[in-house]
Design a protein around this motif. Sequence first.
Motif, PDB file in Angstrom:
ATOM      1  N   LEU A  37      12.910 -13.827 -40.656  1.00  0.00           N
ATOM      2  CA  LEU A  37      13.269 -12.917 -41.742  1.00  0.00           C
ATOM      3  C   LEU A  37      14.536 -13.370 -42.444  1.00  0.00           C
ATOM      4  CD1 LEU A  37      12.828 -10.238 -43.296  1.00  0.00           C
ATOM      5  CD2 LEU A  37      14.263  -9.137 -41.569  1.00  0.00           C
ATOM      6  N   HIS A  38      15.544 -13.736 -41.668  1.00  0.00           N
ATOM      7  CA  HIS A  38      16.811 -14.125 -42.289  1.00  0.00           C
ATOM      8  C   HIS A  38      16.696 -15.420 -43.079  1.00  0.00           C
ATOM      9  CE1 HIS A  38      18.618 -10.986 -39.775  1.00  0.00           C
ATOM     10  NE2 HIS A  38      19.625 -11.043 -40.628  1.00  0.00           N
ATOM     11  N   ILE A  39      15.845 -16.316 -42.620  1.00  0.00           N
ATOM     12  CA  ILE A  39      15.627 -17.539 -43.393  1.00  0.00           C
ATOM     13  C   ILE A  39      15.044 -17.197 -44.765  1.00  0.00           C
ATOM     14  CG2 ILE A  39      14.191 -19.616 -43.504  1.00  0.00           C
ATOM     15  CD1 ILE A  39      14.658 -19.872 -40.435  1.00  0.00           C
ATOM     16  N   LEU A  40      14.222 -16.152 -44.817  1.00  0.00           N
ATOM     17  CA  LEU A  40      13.605 -15.741 -46.078  1.00  0.00           C
ATOM     18  C   LEU A  40      14.545 -14.940 -46.970  1.00  0.00           C
ATOM     19  CD1 LEU A  40      10.048 -14.663 -44.828  1.00  0.00           C
ATOM     20  CD2 LEU A  40      10.603 -16.653 -46.247  1.00  0.00           C
ATOM     21  N   ILE A  41      15.349 -14.044 -46.391  1.00  0.00           N
ATOM     22  CA  ILE A  41      16.096 -13.080 -47.212  1.00  0.00           C
ATOM     23  C   ILE A  41      17.561 -13.404 -47.407  1.00  0.00           C
ATOM     24  CG2 ILE A  41      14.543 -11.241 -46.463  1.00  0.00           C
ATOM     25  CD1 ILE A  41      16.939 -10.117 -44.841  1.00  0.00           C
ATOM     26  N   GLU A  42      18.081 -14.388 -46.698  1.00  0.00           N
ATOM     27  CA  GLU A  42      19.527 -14.619 -46.784  1.00  0.00           C
ATOM     28  C   GLU A  42      19.957 -14.969 -48.208  1.00  0.00           C
ATOM     29  OE1 GLU A  42      22.890 -13.823 -45.173  1.00  0.00           O
ATOM     30  OE2 GLU A  42      21.120 -13.889 -43.892  1.00  0.00           O
ATOM     31  N   ALA A  43      19.080 -15.667 -48.935  1.00  0.00           N
ATOM     32  CA  ALA A  43      19.410 -15.999 -50.326  1.00  0.00           C
ATOM     33  C   ALA A  43      19.579 -14.736 -51.171  1.00  0.00           C
ATOM     34  CB  ALA A  43      18.339 -16.902 -50.931  1.00  0.00           C
ATOM     35  N   ASN A  44      18.781 -13.697 -50.892  1.00  0.00           N
ATOM     36  CA  ASN A  44      18.942 -12.434 -51.613  1.00  0.00           C
ATOM     37  C   ASN A  44      20.303 -11.814 -51.337  1.00  0.00           C
ATOM     38  OD1 ASN A  44      16.348 -12.561 -52.678  1.00  0.00           O
ATOM     39  ND2 ASN A  44      15.440 -11.383 -51.014  1.00  0.00           N
ATOM     40  N   HIS A  45      20.706 -11.838 -50.083  1.00  0.00           N
ATOM     41  CA  HIS A  45      22.015 -11.279 -49.730  1.00  0.00           C
ATOM     42  C   HIS A  45      23.138 -12.015 -50.460  1.00  0.00           C
ATOM     43  CE1 HIS A  45      20.923  -9.043 -45.738  1.00  0.00           C
ATOM     44  NE2 HIS A  45      20.004  -8.876 -46.679  1.00  0.00           N
ATOM     45  N   VAL A  46      23.023 -13.343 -50.495  1.00  0.00           N
ATOM     46  CA  VAL A  46      24.042 -14.132 -51.198  1.00  0.00           C
ATOM     47  C   VAL A  46      24.064 -13.761 -52.680  1.00  0.00           C
ATOM     48  CG1 VAL A  46      24.745 -16.452 -51.896  1.00  0.00           C
ATOM     49  CG2 VAL A  46      23.955 -16.036 -49.550  1.00  0.00           C
TER      50      VAL A  46
END
Length: 231
Positions: free
Chosen positions: A172-181
């Motif tokens: 999940l974090h590999i997928l969504i971390e860019a959104n958080h950034v």
Amino acid sequence: MQDTAIVDKIKQMVEDSGINDNEFYRTFKKEPLPLETVKEVFQQYYLYIRTFPQILSGLAPRVDDELIRLKLSRTVVSELGDGRGDPHYVMFEKALAGIGVELEDYRTVEHEPEAEALVASLRRLFLEESPNYAIGAHYVIEEFGFPMIVNLYEGFRLYSGWEHEDYNYFYLHILIEANHVDWIQEALLAAATDDASREELIKGASEVLDALNAFWAGLNRIATRQPVGAL
């Protein structure tokens, strides 16, 4: 410093700090550790990821800009499962369970000084200092988040017994971390209104980098069985 220059500045600070290639990552990816050591290490990491959404949620009422409040709130909601899945800290518990590790209650366990110091720094930066300190610090946390997840995943893959669904925390974090950034970058740019605000943003980024690097050094101390104060 205008426009995205502050983004470039903090990204360079993250890169120069060495946090994305720290000693703990190298230790953890080298070979499997005893599971009791894994438990000791990630009892500390769990304190960080379990308390951060709580701390971050306390920042939202302290900012004046509604765009910034929105971006902060979106991150908190995401960390807590977005109303559709498990909170991220629960997903991490399942990752540990997949290799046979069960943590103690974080509210009662005695933590190592580096973990306590990191959480204390986050509480100060996010809840006591100017909100700009927290926004700069938050950008660092999200910016180094993707390399962190990748390094931890590579280490966890060394252990036996896990099923692919156990590691949804990492996927999940590999997928969504860019959104958080992206979200916190928008907040960072909205906060950078003048030289004084930019100075506070950079100061917050610098202080959280110091706390985080000390934290990872502490995890490496535990992983390599060195006594407190040895590093």
